[in-house]
Structures are given as structure tokens and as C-alpha cells.
Design an enzyme around this catalytic site. Sequence first.
Site, PDB file in Angstrom:
ATOM      1  N   ASP A 157      56.114  40.206  37.490  1.00 36.05           N
ATOM      2  CA  ASP A 157      55.982  40.069  38.945  1.00 36.05           C
ATOM      3  C   ASP A 157      55.133  41.213  39.497  1.00 36.05           C
ATOM      4  OD1 ASP A 157      56.998  39.737  41.906  1.00 36.05           O
ATOM      5  OD2 ASP A 157      57.823  38.004  40.855  1.00 36.05           O
ATOM      6  N   ASP A 158      55.310  41.546  40.743  1.00 36.41           N
ATOM      7  CA  ASP A 158      54.499  42.526  41.481  1.00 36.41           C
ATOM      8  C   ASP A 158      54.457  43.884  40.770  1.00 36.41           C
ATOM      9  OD1 ASP A 158      53.108  43.662  43.536  1.00 36.41           O
ATOM     10  OD2 ASP A 158      54.583  43.213  45.090  1.00 36.41           O
ATOM     11  N   ARG A 217      55.135  43.835  56.114  1.00 35.83           N
ATOM     12  CA  ARG A 217      55.190  44.403  54.766  1.00 35.83           C
ATOM     13  C   ARG A 217      53.963  45.278  54.473  1.00 35.83           C
ATOM     14  NH1 ARG A 217      55.811  42.029  48.692  1.00 35.83           N
ATOM     15  NH2 ARG A 217      57.647  43.222  48.148  1.00 35.83           N
ATOM     16  N   LYS A 269      52.441  32.968  39.631  1.00 34.79           N
ATOM     17  CA  LYS A 269      53.259  32.906  40.858  1.00 34.79           C
ATOM     18  C   LYS A 269      52.371  33.387  42.000  1.00 34.79           C
ATOM     19  CE  LYS A 269      57.477  34.976  42.836  1.00 34.79           C
ATOM     20  NZ  LYS A 269      58.563  35.927  42.522  1.00 34.79           N
ATOM     21  N   TRP A 270      52.084  32.483  42.933  1.00 38.41           N
ATOM     22  CA  TRP A 270      51.135  32.745  44.038  1.00 38.41           C
ATOM     23  C   TRP A 270      51.936  33.055  45.288  1.00 38.41           C
ATOM     24  CZ3 TRP A 270      45.615  31.189  43.969  1.00 38.41           C
ATOM     25  CH2 TRP A 270      44.993  31.365  45.199  1.00 38.41           C
ATOM     26  N   ASP A 271      51.978  34.352  45.629  1.00 34.14           N
ATOM     27  CA  ASP A 271      52.841  34.806  46.720  1.00 34.14           C
ATOM     28  C   ASP A 271      52.054  34.937  48.031  1.00 34.14           C
ATOM     29  OD1 ASP A 271      55.154  35.719  47.910  1.00 34.14           O
ATOM     30  OD2 ASP A 271      55.486  37.351  46.500  1.00 34.14           O
ATOM     31  N   MET A 272      52.767  35.065  49.144  1.00 32.14           N
ATOM     32  CA  MET A 272      52.136  35.180  50.475  1.00 32.14           C
ATOM     33  C   MET A 272      53.217  35.719  51.388  1.00 32.14           C
ATOM     34  SD  MET A 272      51.585  33.859  53.614  1.00 32.14           S
ATOM     35  CE  MET A 272      50.275  33.530  54.717  1.00 32.14           C
ATOM     36  N   ASN A 273      53.132  37.011  51.724  1.00 33.31           N
ATOM     37  CA  ASN A 273      54.334  37.671  52.249  1.00 33.31           C
ATOM     38  C   ASN A 273      54.352  38.098  53.703  1.00 33.31           C
ATOM     39  OD1 ASN A 273      56.323  37.787  50.148  1.00 33.31           O
ATOM     40  ND2 ASN A 273      54.818  38.937  48.987  1.00 33.31           N
ATOM     41  N   ASP A 285      64.074  33.815  48.194  1.00 35.74           N
ATOM     42  CA  ASP A 285      64.375  35.081  47.513  1.00 35.74           C
ATOM     43  C   ASP A 285      65.878  35.243  47.352  1.00 35.74           C
ATOM     44  OD1 ASP A 285      61.835  35.889  47.098  1.00 35.74           O
ATOM     45  OD2 ASP A 285      61.773  37.413  48.665  1.00 35.74           O
TER      46      ASP A 285
HETATM   47  C1  DGJ Z   1      58.241  38.196  47.511  1.00 29.34           C
HETATM   48  C2  DGJ Z   1      58.707  37.196  46.512  1.00 29.34           C
HETATM   49  O1  DGJ Z   1      59.412  36.180  47.128  1.00 29.34           O
HETATM   50  C3  DGJ Z   1      59.524  37.916  45.450  1.00 29.34           C
HETATM   51  O2  DGJ Z   1      60.057  36.999  44.546  1.00 29.34           O
HETATM   52  C4  DGJ Z   1      58.647  38.912  44.758  1.00 29.34           C
HETATM   53  O3  DGJ Z   1      57.628  38.253  44.057  1.00 29.34           O
HETATM   54  C5  DGJ Z   1      58.051  39.878  45.765  1.00 29.34           C
HETATM   55  N1  DGJ Z   1      57.414  39.195  46.848  1.00 29.34           N
HETATM   56  C6  DGJ Z   1      57.057  40.795  45.116  1.00 29.34           C
HETATM   57  O4  DGJ Z   1      56.428  41.611  45.997  1.00 29.34           O
END
Ligand code: DGJ
Length: 800
Positions: free
Chosen positions: A369-370, A446, A479-483, A551
Site C-alpha cells: 500500500d502507500d 489530507r 489499488k487506485w486511490d483518491m483521498n 476503510d
Molecule cells: C486510503 C485508503 O482507503 C486506505 O486503504 C489506504 O490505502 C490509504 N488511503 C493509504 O494512504
Amino acid sequence: MISRFDDFYKLDTAATSYVMRVTPTGHLEHVYYGPLVKALGASDLVPLCEKRGAMPGNASGYKGLSDELDDSFCLENFKSEFACMGKGDLSETAIEIEHGDGSHTSDFVFDSALIMDKKPEYKSMPTAYGIKGANVLCVILKDKSAGLTVRLYYCVFEECNVISRMTILDNTSDSEVLVKRIMSNELDLTGTGYTFTTFNGAWVREMHRHDTNVNSGKHVNESFTGTSSSRANPFTMISRGAGEDSGVVYGLNLIYSGNHYECLEATPYGKSRFVSGISPRLFSYRLAPGSSFEAPEAVMTVSLQGFNGMSLNMHHFVSDHIVRGSWQYKERPVLLNSWEACYFNINESRLLGLAKEAADAGMELFVMDDGWFGERNDDTSSLGDWEVNTKKLPGGIGQLAAKVNSLGIDFGIWVEPEMVNKNSRLYEAHPDWAISIPDRPHSEGRNQMLLDLTRPEVREYIIDSMRKVFSSGNISYVKWDMNRCFTDVYSRALPADRQGEVLHGYVCGFYEIARTLTEEFPDILFEGCASGGNRFDLGALSYFPQIWASDDTDALERSYIQTGYSYGYPQSTYTCHVSGVPNHQTLRRTPLESRFNVAACGVLGYEFNLKEMDKKELAAVRGQVAYYKEHRKLLQFGDFYRGSSLSGLRYGQSYSPEGMGEGNSLEWTIVSADKSEAMHMVLQDRAIPNMGTQMIHLAGLDGDKRYRLTHRTLKYNVKDFGNLINAVSPVHVKEDSLMHNAIDRFYKLDGEDDSCEAYGAAFMAGIYTTQNFVGTGFNDKIRYYQDLGSRLYYLKSKEV
Ligand code: DGJ
């Protein structure tokens, strides 16, 4: 099948009919949407039409270009297919356009219609695919005064009882217009007081079901985060007095990942109007002469078999016509993700240690992951700089992937391509690529900013950097994230009068990037993510076959979240992890078995430090993984039925013959398409003392088939019973003493055996399980069923 009878158009799926007609004034009238009705000619449909003799007082009569007033017809009391603003319709409209002269009135009336065997191709957005036969009806509406054309495409997906609608606005005039609202769908129903069900929540509390009765006024479900969001999912339902297995239920969705709007309005004349589309907030679009605007495709279904019937239609539609590519029907691997075990604190040896445990436990994919790139030691830096941190991974991604592969499992990676941290080389080089308003402070989420995906050079940078990452080793999964949510929306690439296009332009930019990369890397399994379920929608699922649902991995909260998703999305699309306790989001301790049972009813993964697990737990995990792999085709792709629900969720039928303990038990059944096997999951909220023997009720089985029910035999530790050991021990055993621990190590108690055989009808009527522990002793006729206890039962038909 699509039929035309004089002025009527009738769209039939296997079990439903949708009827509309053209009125003498040229308006497209919505006549009927519900269970299949038979018609051999227009006369069979006339009785379904509303009768009009006079216009209600204080309403406006309609006058079109012919200048004739029909004094029995007014648009305010009319079930329309495409309601316009300004000609007497006072409810939610499908369109709002500002013309060159500043006026806002539109009058789209019927021009022509054509039955076709192909859907139009959208340039900007994903659409549903796989239409069979002559099942597309294109209706052309024209506003002759304004010189504008609307093309409505109704697409009939017969076998899954879904009708989709695509709306394209063509500027066939010679002047620019400003589109302020264009809805994708409009469904006008007879009657008011419908229950409008929406799925709302927040981060780690996604998809909680909310029912609102709309007797008067309107109820709006809307996202304004810039994504489809955890605040309000675009999937909604309309029903009246329906249960999980009975009653008419409409299911409605959009193939869109940005701000969206769904509204159910009760009109003054005993009708209800539903509209859905791009949220009009912060949206406007300058449409030049000769150009077109594509509204997101809308999806609808209706079922007479309650919420479960509606869900099955939607599930089949999503699996067969939205999810695409090599992973569409492929069994998804069981993975271990590094996030909750390590957060940002990763390096090659820590990761390999975890990967080895994952391989030993039978898992098939290890995901880093990250934290692997730039100077990413926390969430304040490096997004945008997609180069490996060689202090953490000296041999790069290639070497790590190869080492993970040598353990016999696949390797996957985390990325968040749409973002930039101010603290990054990318931001230093291109500060103008970030969405922000010049000379104004920017609110961050974030510690990061959104890249301006409306700009082609930004899209190219992302595609290029991701291409390099995905080619840097043997990567099987991404895993393509977007936070973060959007704030301070502004694109420096667009003039002042086109800033209303930024949010929609971003979504289209995201689609272009996702399409390019998923086509270039067809074998990679892409998992969408946006801080969990903040972008869980049919647009994202058109590129990413599965999405990290939340999450939150707490078994109880997950049971709410997954129930929510199950209404509109098949379980192969939501990923579910077993994590450690106390849970990182709720601090709740739930039994490992329950965490597994809930997660097993979706795409299973694990997310905790296997290296620090004790041997007993590791052995349990090994058993879970093996069991899941054995039944995964059924669990991921079987037909999903909701049964009883926890009281916090109690919207459907609740089975409780005794009335006691109602709302304390959640039941899901997953049945194979041929009904030869099924899995049943039951989770209880609180242990209720001395409540009598409980029952389970399966669903979706073949009543005439004989099934054998089995389950894994569970083992209990002596220590699970605490100092109750003294109720049976001849000598006193102090809790947690050396002797207590020694007995615990060598002596295990067998769980109950509930295996049995019966016909499907009996399992659906309800069968008793072994009596729960009632505080008067434990033997093989008693089951250990604590707070948040759970069981998974497997049924196999005897005939197969
Ligand atoms: C948010 C994701 O939902 C988590 O599972 C994890 O990948 C974090 N970002 C990593 O920064």
C-alpha cells in the site's frame, strides 16, 4: 423488445414494460413502468393513460408554436418523459438552458423516433455495453424556437430487466447556449407517498440505508464532494410498502463518478417525479453551435419481488453490462494488504516478511500500500512523484515483485495518481496543474491537492508516470486511490465563463486516464478506492472491476455497509478485509470468525500483521482462506439475498417466530445460478440470554431440491469460558494461571454440529440450529454464540 403502436412506444424486458406516448401537443408522455403488460395494439394501452377533460384552476395552459390552446392540457399535471422549464411545468425539470437572449424557457417536443440495434458511443464517459437485438429506441425532441435538439436513447437489457437512458443535447442553432441543468433520467409515477431510499454516510460509515416517505415537497439525494461520494451514493430506490421479497420496487442508478443529484418530488396533483443526473450545483456548460453534450447514462429497473428481486436485476446488469475486461467473471484472488500492518513504515524486508506469512496462509496476492515512493513517510509529501524510494526498496519495485513472486504469490501496488502534495517535485515544477483559485488560500484535504484533469498535459503526465510504474515489475494488481473532496474549484486552463465545467471535465478526464491505462494493462486487476467507498459507482466500475468498499473493517459496521452495497451492486464488486482487533476504526473487538464470515460474503482480503498473530489465530486464518477459495466462485458470483436484518437496518422482512430477539440477527444467502449450492451467513448483534433455540431462514433455493447443510467445525479454547472452568474442574483453576494456560493449550472444545438434510422449501421456511449457551453447562448439543457471533452454512444439492 421495442414495439410501436400508433403514438405509443412500448419497451419490454423479460418481466417489465415501459410505455410512453406522444400527445397531440407533441409532448412525450410517460404512461407506465412496472410488471410486464401485454398489448397487441394501441387500444390495449389507452386504458393505462391518464384521462384529461379540463385544466385545473390556477394552472397554465400550454401554447406551442401552433399557437392553439388545448384547454384540457397543462404541463403541471402531466407525467412527462422530459420536463422542460417555463411552459407551465412547475416541478423538477429535466433541463434548464439560458438562451442567448437571457431567457430560460425550453419546449422540447417530439420530432421523430427510430428503433435501432446499437447504442450511441459516448466520447466522454463510460456506458453500458452488450445490448442484444433491436433494443434501442432513439426519440428525437426538438425545441424549434431555440434551435436545439435532444436525443433520448432508451436501451433495453431484456434478460436483466433493466432499461437505460442516454440523453444527448445537440446545439443545432447558430448561437451558443448555457446549459445549467440536464438530467439523465426522469421517471414520473402515479401517486404520492412513495418511500425514497437513499444510501448515505461518511468516511468509514458508507452506504447506510435511509428511507424517506415523500408525501409532499421533495427529498434530494446529492453529492457535492466532486466524486459520487460516501455522503450520498447515486444508487436509490423507490417503493411503497415493499419488503425484501414482495412489493414493487424501482432501482435507479447513474453511470457517473462525479457530483450527482437525485430528487423525488410529490406534485400537487397526486403524482411523483423522480429526476437524476449531474448535480446542477457548480455546473454549467457553454454549448457552442454544432456541438453536443452527453449526459451520463441512467439505469433503471423495477421488480415485483421486493428489494431482493430488484437487487438481482441490478446485480446481473452490473456484472454483465458494466464490469468489463479479463476480470469480469474471473475469481478474484485472496490478498494481504500492508496498510493496517505497517501504514507508511514499510521497507523491503518488512514487506517480504508479511508476504511470506500471506503465502503460508494460502493467500494469493500481496499488496504494497502507500509509502513506497518519493519521500512518502507520512501523508504530507510526494504525491505526484511516482518514483520508488530506494532507501525503502533498494532493488526497486521489480526486485520486490520478483521476490514476492518467488514465494508463489502475485504482487500488487497502491497508487493515487490524481493528486499532488505541495511538498513534491511535481508541484514545484507545475504549481498551476493543481486545482486552486489564483491568489486565494486553498483548503486542503489530507495535505493534498487535486490535479486539474481537465488539462490534456496533466492527463498525459499521469498516464505516462503510471505506465512506468505498472511496467516496473511483475505487477498483477493496482489499488487506485483518491483521498480528498474538492474545494476552491478552478481551472487555470479555462476562461472565467467556463469555470462551471471544471468538475464535470475532471470526471471525464479521470475516465480518459482510467480507460487508457486499463486498456494498456488488460491483465492487471484494478481495484478502485477513494478513502474506501467515496467513489463507488457504475462509472468507476466500468474500469475497475472491484472497489474497496470502506476503510472500516469492523465486522458489525461492515455488516451495515455491505448490506447497503448489496442493494445496488453485486458482491464481486466490493472488497472486504479481515483486520485485527481492537478494530482501527471503531476500537471494537469482534470474533475473528465473524470478521471472516462477513468479509467472505464479498471479495475477501486480509489487512493485518500476520507476523504478530498467535499460532492459533494463524491456523484459523489458514482454514478460512482454504474454505473461501473452495467456495469463492459461489461467494463472489452467486445470487445474493438479504434475509432478516439487524434492528439498526430493519427495513425488510424480519423473521422472528417468537417475536423476541427481533432485529438481533442478520442473514444473507448466496445461491449459485443453477441453485445447486448456497452459502448462508448469520451474524447476531448481542447474545440474548435464555431465548430459546434460534432458527435460520435461507432464501433463493429450489424448494423441490434436497440439500445437505454443512459447516466448518469450530474449536473453542477453554479460556474462552473464563473462570467457568471451575464449574467442571475438580480442583480450583485460577484464571490466566499457569494451569489455566496449560489446559487451554492442550484441550479444545468442539463446536456444535448442525449438519442436516432437507428440501429447499424447509430451509427457506426456517430450520432450528443447536441451542445457544444458556449459562447452565456446555456440551455437544450447545453452541457457543457470543456477542457478534456468526456462522457460515454451506448447502449442496443432493441431485447434482
Ligand atoms: C486510503 C485508503 O482507503 C486506505 O486503504 C489506504 O490505502 C490509504 N488511503 C493509504 O494512504
